[in-house]
Each structure stands twice: as structure tokens, then as C-alpha cells.
Design a protein around this motif. Structure first.
Motif, short mmCIF file in Angstrom:
data_model
loop_
_atom_site.label_atom_id
_atom_site.label_comp_id
_atom_site.label_asym_id
_atom_site.label_seq_id
_atom_site.Cartn_x
_atom_site.Cartn_y
_atom_site.Cartn_z
N LEU A 68 0.85 -1.19 0.00
CA LEU A 68 0.00 0.00 0.00
C LEU A 68 0.89 1.24 0.00
N ASP A 69 0.94 1.92 -1.11
CA ASP A 69 1.77 3.12 -1.23
C ASP A 69 1.08 4.28 -0.51
N PRO A 70 1.66 4.81 0.58
CA PRO A 70 1.01 5.91 1.31
C PRO A 70 0.73 7.12 0.44
N ASN A 71 1.63 7.44 -0.49
CA ASN A 71 1.41 8.59 -1.37
C ASN A 71 0.24 8.34 -2.32
N ALA A 72 0.14 7.10 -2.85
CA ALA A 72 -0.97 6.77 -3.74
C ALA A 72 -2.28 6.79 -2.97
N VAL A 73 -2.26 6.29 -1.74
CA VAL A 73 -3.48 6.32 -0.91
C VAL A 73 -3.91 7.76 -0.65
N ARG A 74 -2.93 8.65 -0.42
CA ARG A 74 -3.24 10.05 -0.17
C ARG A 74 -3.82 10.71 -1.43
N ARG A 75 -3.21 10.41 -2.59
CA ARG A 75 -3.68 11.01 -3.85
C ARG A 75 -5.08 10.50 -4.21
N GLN A 76 -5.33 9.22 -3.91
CA GLN A 76 -6.61 8.62 -4.27
C GLN A 76 -7.40 8.26 -3.01
N LYS A 77 -7.43 9.22 -2.08
CA LYS A 77 -8.00 8.94 -0.76
C LYS A 77 -9.50 8.68 -0.81
N ILE A 78 -10.15 9.05 -1.91
CA ILE A 78 -11.58 8.76 -2.06
C ILE A 78 -11.79 7.56 -2.98
N THR A 79 -11.12 7.58 -4.14
CA THR A 79 -11.33 6.51 -5.14
C THR A 79 -10.91 5.15 -4.62
N MET A 80 -9.73 5.06 -4.00
CA MET A 80 -9.21 3.76 -3.58
C MET A 80 -10.08 3.09 -2.51
N PRO A 81 -10.42 3.76 -1.39
CA PRO A 81 -11.29 3.10 -0.41
C PRO A 81 -12.68 2.81 -0.97
N LYS A 82 -13.17 3.72 -1.83
CA LYS A 82 -14.52 3.53 -2.39
C LYS A 82 -14.59 2.28 -3.26
N ILE A 83 -13.62 2.15 -4.19
CA ILE A 83 -13.62 0.98 -5.06
C ILE A 83 -13.17 -0.27 -4.31
N GLY A 84 -12.43 -0.09 -3.22
CA GLY A 84 -12.01 -1.25 -2.43
C GLY A 84 -13.10 -1.81 -1.55
N LEU A 85 -13.92 -0.94 -0.95
CA LEU A 85 -14.86 -1.40 0.08
C LEU A 85 -16.29 -1.63 -0.44
N VAL A 86 -16.77 -0.75 -1.33
CA VAL A 86 -18.18 -0.88 -1.75
C VAL A 86 -18.41 -2.16 -2.55
N PRO A 87 -17.60 -2.47 -3.60
CA PRO A 87 -17.81 -3.75 -4.30
C PRO A 87 -17.58 -4.95 -3.39
N TRP A 88 -16.60 -4.85 -2.47
CA TRP A 88 -16.38 -5.93 -1.50
C TRP A 88 -17.65 -6.17 -0.69
N LEU A 89 -18.27 -5.10 -0.24
CA LEU A 89 -19.50 -5.23 0.55
C LEU A 89 -20.63 -5.83 -0.27
N VAL A 90 -20.73 -5.41 -1.54
CA VAL A 90 -21.79 -5.95 -2.42
C VAL A 90 -21.61 -7.46 -2.59
N GLU A 91 -20.38 -7.90 -2.90
CA GLU A 91 -20.15 -9.33 -3.08
C GLU A 91 -20.38 -10.10 -1.79
N ALA A 92 -19.92 -9.55 -0.67
CA ALA A 92 -20.10 -10.22 0.62
C ALA A 92 -21.59 -10.38 0.94
N VAL A 93 -22.38 -9.36 0.67
CA VAL A 93 -23.83 -9.43 0.95
C VAL A 93 -24.51 -10.46 0.05
N ILE A 94 -24.16 -10.45 -1.25
CA ILE A 94 -24.78 -11.40 -2.19
C ILE A 94 -24.44 -12.84 -1.80
N VAL A 95 -23.17 -13.12 -1.53
CA VAL A 95 -22.78 -14.48 -1.13
C VAL A 95 -23.43 -14.86 0.19
N THR A 96 -23.54 -13.90 1.12
CA THR A 96 -24.18 -14.17 2.41
C THR A 96 -25.63 -14.59 2.23
N VAL A 97 -26.39 -13.81 1.47
CA VAL A 97 -27.83 -14.08 1.28
C VAL A 97 -28.03 -15.40 0.54
#
Length: 458
Positions: free
Chosen positions: A89-118
Motif C-alpha cells: 500500500l503506497d502511502p502517497n498513492a493512498v493520499r492522492r486517491q483517498k476517495i477513489t481507492m477506499p470507495k472501489i475497495g470497500l463498496v464492491p467488496w460489501l456488495v459481493e459479501a452481501v450477495i454471497v451471504t444471502v
């Protein structure tokens, strides 16, 4: 060498025909099977996994008597996996993409986790807590599959201008941290005998405790060893490895298992941030190379041992088909979710599609966590055994279906979906363009400025 040492200490169990001898043969065979698979550009871990499945089902291995040893080997492998994720995890890249990276990392993960759960709840008839646990594990992306493919593309200039390889590696690190933390918290609750109020508190406690310990250990790794120490590199490796092992095994000892893995990622990331400020670039970090070498040792052990848990004659055909349906539904909806979440970012449609396809590959987290519940359950409870075996089956099927598919898709679609830069930026000394060896690690600090500052101290 390790077998010889073990045989000298343990004796009969490590002799030919004993369980530890079987484990040594399994790991060595898996290593060579992985090498053969890698010649086809497919991930080596597929060959390692199939080695375990084949050797178990033809009766060539018998490691049942050392379940506690295997469980501890999996935990050590998990520490290495998560440390590498934190260091990538590059700290500078995380800082530059502080919205895009967590958003694309967590929201699709949550969607897949919910679908597989149900779907696992209603198709496989599992309790909700087991379904949520399965969803959290299956949704993890595998850096072991995607990183080599991404660096091959980066070396050719694809996606470099917008930092697509760095973005996907960052997404996989965040994704894995979420999966491992979620699994640890749910496992602690599932197998806890504590009062209900404490079980409810375990989630927040694990998150706060894991992040807190990781941040403190990462800060400590800035000062220990001190700057200018001639043996700085190996001491920093020992700091991260020792801290990670302490976090994982220590959190299990205090029955707060969800905190440990989160602490490992946090500690690696924070220490990498401080080391980067001192001049260690993210692409030229000797500690990262050390953990790559550790992973070369533990990868065949982890995947081959996971394969031995699958007994084909005990599998139910209908369960396998339903598991595949759960996985396919989760992956397809995750791809669409990733494309939709990317709306509003500076990525074009082709790049969003490539990121969505790259993030379908699964392997390392599933191999490390899939068999864990089998070690925890009461073997005399047939329902608990069924739940744990279903969890493992889903994890193994996710590796078999997505790891080779993901690697092939990344390699084929990268040149078509990503823009190639005209002025190619080659990583320093072709870093990661080949497999690293122990020769890549400098034991003595070779920075003349640091050596002079160390010598000038009274």
C-alpha cells in the motif's frame, strides 16, 4: 534441511511414513507442481492446490495427527500475506486517491459479501452468522494472483499514466484487510462462550485494538532499529515479522482474534510510511523483498495443505453446484458494482471495466482462512461439521474458478483496455520483473551517508 532438523528433534513422526514426513513431501511436491503451472503463465498456486487435492484423495499423505501444527503454519502464512499487503500500500498513492481507492475497495467488496451471504443462507441452508462469515472471506481479492500480472503490464507501460496497477494493488490491500478483520470478528463471536454484551462489543474492540496496536508497532519500527544501524534491514524485517506474529497469536490468546490480522496490515502500512519518508521507495524496499522470499517458502505449504482438506468422495454434488451459483452471482454483481462505483472518478469506462475484472481473482485469504473453522468446531456435532466443510468447499472452489480465470483475463484485457504510455517508466533495476532471491537483500546498510552519521556518533 528443515526436515532433517525436525527428524533429529522429533524422531519417528518425521521418519518416512510419519505425518511430518508426509507434510515435507507434500510441500516439496507442491513447489515443483507450482513451478510447472507457472510455465503456462497460470498462477503457481493452482498447481499447489491441486497437488494437495490429488495426494490426499489417492492416499499419498496422512497429516491428520498434526492439525495444531498445520493450523499454526496457516497463521504464520497469514502474517506474511497481510504484511506484504500492508507494504504494497503506497502511502502517497493512498493520499492522492483517498476517495477513489477506499470507495472501489470497500463498496464492491460489501456488495459481493452481501450477495454471497444471502445466497448461502437460502441456497445452502446455513445459519446467518455462518453465511456472513463465508461472505466476508469469499469477497477478498488475491494479491498473489493479480500483482505478478499487473507488474507485467506495468513493465510494458499499460495503465502507468493513471497509476492503474498501483490503484488495484491498493484496492486489494484494503479489500483483504476488510475480509480478514470481518472474519476474525465473526469467528470470535461464533466460538465465544462470553456474555452477550461482550460478544456485541468484540467487533468495535477488535477494530480499535487492531488499528491501535498496528499503528503503535509501525511507529516503533521507525525508531527500532535506530537510523544508521549497520544491520537496519534484517532488524526491520524481524520487527515486522515478530510484531505480526505477536498480534495474530496474541489476539487469539486473549480471544479477540479479529484484532490481530488488522494490526498486521496497519503495522506494515505505518512502518512503510515512515520508511518512505527516510528515502525507501515503495518499489525498492528490501523488507518487502524479504517477505516475498518468506512467501516462496510458505505458499506451497499453505495451498497444498488447504487442498488436502478436500475429500472428493465426501463431497455432495448438489452442494458443489449451489456453491458455484453463489460464487458466480457474487462475482458478476461485484463487477457491475465496481463499474458503477467508479462513476465520477477520473477513470474512463475501459479502465473501470479492467479494474472490475482484475478484482475477481481470489486465492490467498481463502486458502488461509477457509480451513480455520474446521479447527475450531466440535467434531461430534454433525451440523457444525457441515457448516465448516461448506465454508471450506466454497473457499476452494473460489480459488479454482477465479485464480486462473482472473490471471488470464488480466493478461488478455490489459493491452486492450488500458492506455500504453509512449515514454515508458521502467521500475528501478527492473524491480519485480523476476523472482527475488536472498541475494537481493543487503544485510549491511550500504548508504554512505547513514554509515557516516552512525560512525560520527560518540
Amino acid at each position: 534441511m528443515l526436515w532433517g532438523i525436525t527428524y533429529s528433534i522429533v524422531g519417528a513422526d518425521a521418519a518416512p511414513g510419519g505425518p511430518l514426513f508426509s507434510l515435507a513431501c507434500l510441500a516439496i511436491t507442491a513447489h515443483f507442481a507450482g513451478w510447472i503451472f507457472s510455465l503456462t503463465t497460470l498462477p503457481a498456486l493452482i498447481g499447489m492446490l491441486f497437488t494437495g487435492i490429488i495426494m490426499q484423495n489417492v492416499g499419498l499423505v496422512d497429516i491428520e495427527g498434526y492439525a495444531h501444527v498445520i493450523a499454526n503454519l496457516r497463521k504464520i502464512a497469514l502474517v506474511i500475506i497481510l504484511t506484504r499487503a500492508g507494504l504494497d500500500l503506497d502511502p502517497n498513492a493512498v493520499r492522492r486517491q483517498k476517495i477513489t481507492m477506499p470507495k472501489i475497495g470497500l463498496v464492491p467488496w460489501l456488495v459481493e459479501a452481501v450477495i454471497v451471504t444471502v445466497m448461502s443462507k437460502y441456497l445452502l441452508d446455513l445459519p446467518w452468522i455462518w453465511s456472513v462469515l463465508i461472505g466476508s472471506v469469499v469477497a477478498a481479492v488475491s494479491p498473489a494472483v493479480i500483482v505478478p500480472c499487473l507488474f507485467r503490464l506495468r513493465s510494458k507501460g499499460y495503465g502507468v499514466a493513471k497509476g492503474i496497477p498501483t490503484l488495484i494493488i491498493g484496492i486489494s490491500g484494503i479489500d483483504d484487510a476488510a475480509s480478514v478483520a470481518g472474519f476474525g470478528i465473526l469467528k470470535s463471536v461464533l466460538f465465544s462462550n462470553d456474555a452477550l454484551w461482550y460478544q456485541i462489543l468484540q467487533g468495535p474492540l477488535a477494530i480499535v485494538g487492531g488499528l491501535g496496536f498496528g499503528a503503535l508497532w509501525g511507529c516503533l519500527a521507525k525508531y527500532v532499529p535506530e537510523k544508521g544501524d549497520p544491520f537496519m534491514v534484517p532488524l526491520r524485517v524481524l520487527m515486522l515479522l515478530g510484531g505480526g506474529l505477536l498480534a495474530v497469536f496474541g489476539s487469539e490468546a486473549i480471544e479477540l482474534g479479529g484484532a490481530g490480522p488488522l494490526a498486521v496490515v496497519a503495522g506494515a502500512f505505518v512502518s512503510c510510511y515512515f520508511w518512505q519518508q527516510e528515502g525507501w521507495e515503495i518499489d525498492d524496499n528490501p523488507v518487502t523483498i524479504s517477505f516475498e522470499i518468506f512467501w516462496m517458502i510458505f505458499e506451497p505449504i499453505l495451498f497444498s495443505v488447504t487442498g488436502t482438506q478436500i475429500k472428493i468422495n465426501e463431497l455432495d454434488g448438489s452442494t458443489v453446484y449451489l456453491c458455484i451459483a453463489c460464487l458466480v452471482a457474487g462475482i458478476v454483481l461485484r463487477i457491475f458494482a465496481t463499474i458503477l462505483v467508479g462513476v465520477g472518478s477520473r477513470l474512463n469506462l475501459k479502465e473501470k471495466v479492467f479494474i472490475a475484472l482484475a478484482c475477481m481473482a481470489k486465492a490467498t485469504v481463502q486458502a488461509a482462512l477457509g480451513p480455520v473453522t474446521l479447527d475450531q468446531i466440535d467434531r461430534n456435532d454433525p451440523e457444525a461439521v457441515r457448516y465448516a466443510e461448506t465454508t471450506l468447499t466454497l473457499c476452494v472452489l473460489s480459488i479454482i474458478l477465479t485464480a486462473p480465470t482472473g490471471a488470464i483475463i488480466i493478461s488478455l484485457t490489459g493491452p486492450r483496455l488500458l492506455t500504453k504510455t509512449t515514454a515508458l517508466v521502467v521500475p528501478q533495476e527492473g524491480w519485480r520483473s523476476r523472482k527475488h532471491s536472498i541475494r537481493d537483500i543487503s544485510i549491511i546498510n550500504e548508504d554512505p551517508d547513514l554509515e557516516e552519521s552512525a560512525d560520527s556518533k560518540p
